[in-house]
Design an enzyme around this catalytic site. Structure first.
Site, PDB file in Angstrom:
ATOM      1  CE  LYS A   1      -4.663 106.491 111.931  1.00 23.00           C
ATOM      2  NZ  LYS A   1      -3.755 106.202 112.928  1.00 23.00           N
TER       3      LYS A   1
ATOM      4  CE  LYS B   1      -9.541 110.475 117.141  1.00 25.25           C
ATOM      5  NZ  LYS B   1      -8.023 110.647 117.259  1.00 25.25           N
TER       6      LYS B   1
ATOM      7  CE  LYS C   1       2.447 105.786 121.031  1.00 29.90           C
ATOM      8  NZ  LYS C   1       2.998 105.747 119.765  1.00 29.90           N
TER       9      LYS C   1
HETATM   10  P1  ATP Z   1      -6.506 107.293 116.083  1.00 26.49           P
HETATM   11  O1  ATP Z   1      -7.718 107.548 115.250  1.00 26.49           O
HETATM   12  O2  ATP Z   1      -5.927 105.823 115.889  1.00 26.49           O
HETATM   13  O3  ATP Z   1      -6.789 107.785 117.601  1.00 26.49           O
HETATM   14  P2  ATP Z   1      -5.089 109.548 115.239  1.00 26.49           P
HETATM   15  O4  ATP Z   1      -5.979 110.651 115.766  1.00 26.49           O
HETATM   16  O5  ATP Z   1      -3.617 109.653 115.338  1.00 26.49           O
HETATM   17  O6  ATP Z   1      -5.367 108.049 115.589  1.00 26.49           O
HETATM   18  P3  ATP Z   1      -4.603 109.710 112.378  1.00 26.49           P
HETATM   19  O7  ATP Z   1      -5.447 109.177 111.157  1.00 26.49           O
HETATM   20  O8  ATP Z   1      -3.225 109.565 112.542  1.00 26.49           O
HETATM   21  O9  ATP Z   1      -5.633 109.512 113.674  1.00 26.49           O
HETATM   22  O10 ATP Z   1      -4.932 111.262 112.478  1.00 26.49           O
HETATM   23  C1  ATP Z   1      -4.698 112.237 111.572  1.00 26.49           C
HETATM   24  C2  ATP Z   1      -5.323 113.603 111.860  1.00 26.49           C
HETATM   25  O11 ATP Z   1      -6.867 113.294 111.602  1.00 26.49           O
HETATM   26  C3  ATP Z   1      -5.126 113.997 113.235  1.00 26.49           C
HETATM   27  O12 ATP Z   1      -4.955 115.629 113.119  1.00 26.49           O
HETATM   28  C4  ATP Z   1      -6.335 113.912 113.842  1.00 26.49           C
HETATM   29  O13 ATP Z   1      -6.625 114.740 114.718  1.00 26.49           O
HETATM   30  C5  ATP Z   1      -7.334 113.886 112.743  1.00 26.49           C
HETATM   31  N1  ATP Z   1      -8.479 112.812 113.067  1.00 26.49           N
HETATM   32  C6  ATP Z   1      -8.398 111.693 113.425  1.00 26.49           C
HETATM   33  N2  ATP Z   1      -9.551 110.894 113.724  1.00 26.49           N
HETATM   34  C7  ATP Z   1     -10.417 112.173 113.773  1.00 26.49           C
HETATM   35  C8  ATP Z   1     -11.773 112.164 113.917  1.00 26.49           C
HETATM   36  N3  ATP Z   1     -12.509 111.337 114.448  1.00 26.49           N
HETATM   37  N4  ATP Z   1     -12.295 113.444 113.791  1.00 26.49           N
HETATM   38  C9  ATP Z   1     -11.479 114.556 113.438  1.00 26.49           C
HETATM   39  N5  ATP Z   1     -10.368 114.391 113.380  1.00 26.49           N
HETATM   40  C10 ATP Z   1      -9.682 113.175 113.283  1.00 26.49           C
END
Ligand code: ATP
Ligand code: LTN
Length: 326
Positions: free
Chosen positions: A195, A192, A111
């Site tokens: 968010k 992926k 980061k």
């Molecule tokens: P970002 O989506 O910003 O990259 P992140 O992966 O940390 O952040 P979170 O919502 O914090 O997203 O993740 C919570 C959980 O959901 C984590 O275990 C992550 O692996 C899962 N997750 C997030 N996005 C996906 C996705 N597109 N498909 C499957 N699992 C996901």
């Protein structure tokens, strides 16, 4: 029952990926553990945040987690900044952490890489996280693989403290979820659904209205072959739609593939949109009831009360062992 503790970053709007990949796993865990779920808002400000947006998102995300099936009777929900013991214990732990070991944390290295004005908070982030965990004698800490090193630091700091001052902290185990379905961006199905992606067109947000949901699914990128079957490498768009349908319907990918085998792309998209609208409307109804009622505040007040009481005892014990105060 063993104690589970996890922090859910209020870093962005929750997506279909968060629901299928993350929240669904927590819903299963709530029957297996005494679960503590908190919003690490103090961790969030280690990077720049808009204060108004941050505050909104904290409430919103807790309401959404509950609307997605995390039961407030089975989970204790609370907000990190509403419990002053997190930062207090963190300070004592910082004084027992070596610069060298904090410098080895890969999240900080990533980061802060090539950035100016990196905050000291970003550097001490893992120590605050250790404090979050050790304050409550958590047995297991579900996190993504990227956070495993931080849970290991918490174990190291607990061991060091126990050796120096006598048995005080329980050693937490990381709980890395099995790799489930990965939901991809509808506009670029090789990536992926994230968010943190600034382009919302390919992202299904849990609070999107019906019209937006249908438009996003109907304009999902596919391919020109015209046949529906699962092939992640050559047909990432169609494969993603099949994955979404199978996850929401709770049936296997094989069954989903069989069901859609004679469909054209337009009709496939329409059915994916239908199930998505059905599921998200249900979640949104619960969310709207919660966000506009006093129940959410009651849940968070109760969480703050329970966790402050527990943390106070632990912190007083630590403070005395270290020799602080009178
Ligand atoms: P970002 O989506 O910003 O990259 P992140 O992966 O940390 O952040 P979170 O919502 O914090 O997203 O993740 C919570 C959980 O959901 C984590 O275990 C992550 O692996 C899962 N997750 C997030 N996005 C996906 C996705 N597109 N498909 C499957 N699992 C996901
Ligand atoms: N760093 C974590 C969030 C987090 C956390 C915690 C998780 C803060 N404190 C304590 C588990 C236990 C993240 O980015 N997901």
């Amino acid at each position: 029952m063993k104690k589970l503790l996890t922090g859910l970053q209020p870093s962005g709007e929750l997506t279909l990926g968060s629901l299928i990949g993350g929240i669904s796993g927590s819903v299963k865990n709530q029957d297996l553990y005494d679960s503590y779920i908190f919003v690490p808002d103090m961790h969030a400000i280690t990077v720049e945040q808009d204060p108004k947006l941050l505050k909104e998102r904290i409430r919103k995300n807790v309401a959404l987690y509950i609307a997605c099936g995390l039961d407030p009777k089975k989970n204790t929900f609370y907000i990190q900044s509403e419990n002053l013991y997190h930062a207090n214990l963190s300070w004592i732990l910082e004084c027992n952490t070596y610069i060298g070991e904090a410098s080895r944390m890969t999240q900080f290295k990533e980061k802060s890489n090539n950035k100016q004005n990196v905050s000291v908070g970003l550097f001490t982030y893992p120590i605050l996280m250790a404090s979050d965990i050790l304050l409550y004698d958590a047995d297991v800490v579900p996190t993504g693989i990227d956070q495993k090193q931080h849970v290991e630091l918490a174990r190291d700091l607990a061991t060091r403290f126990n050796n120096k001052y006598g048995e005080t902290f329980k050693l937490p185990e990381p709980l890395i979820p099995e790799v489930g379905a990965k939901i991809k961006d509808l506009q670029d199905p090789t990536k992926k659904m994230s968010k943190s992606n600034p382009n919302p067109k390919g992202i299904i947000y849990l609070l999107d209205d019906e019209d937006t949901l249908r438009k996003k699914v109907m304009s999902a990128v596919t391919d020109s072959e015209g046949k529906v079957y699962y092939d992640e490498d050559n047909k990432p768009g169609i494969s993603n739609l099949l994955t979404i349908y199978s996850s929401l319907k709770g049936i296997s990918l094989k069954e989903t593939e069989e069901y859609f085998k004679d469909y054209n792309y337009g009709d496939l998209k329409k059915e994916v949109a239908d199930i998505l609208v059905e599921k998200l409307t249900e979640i949104q109804k619960k969310y709207n009831d919660l966000i506009s009622s006093s129940m959410l505040d009651e849940i968070l007040d109760e969480g703050a009360r329970i966790t402050n009481e527990y943390a106070k005892k632990k912190y007083e014990e630590v403070k005395n062992k270290v020799g602080l105060g009178r």
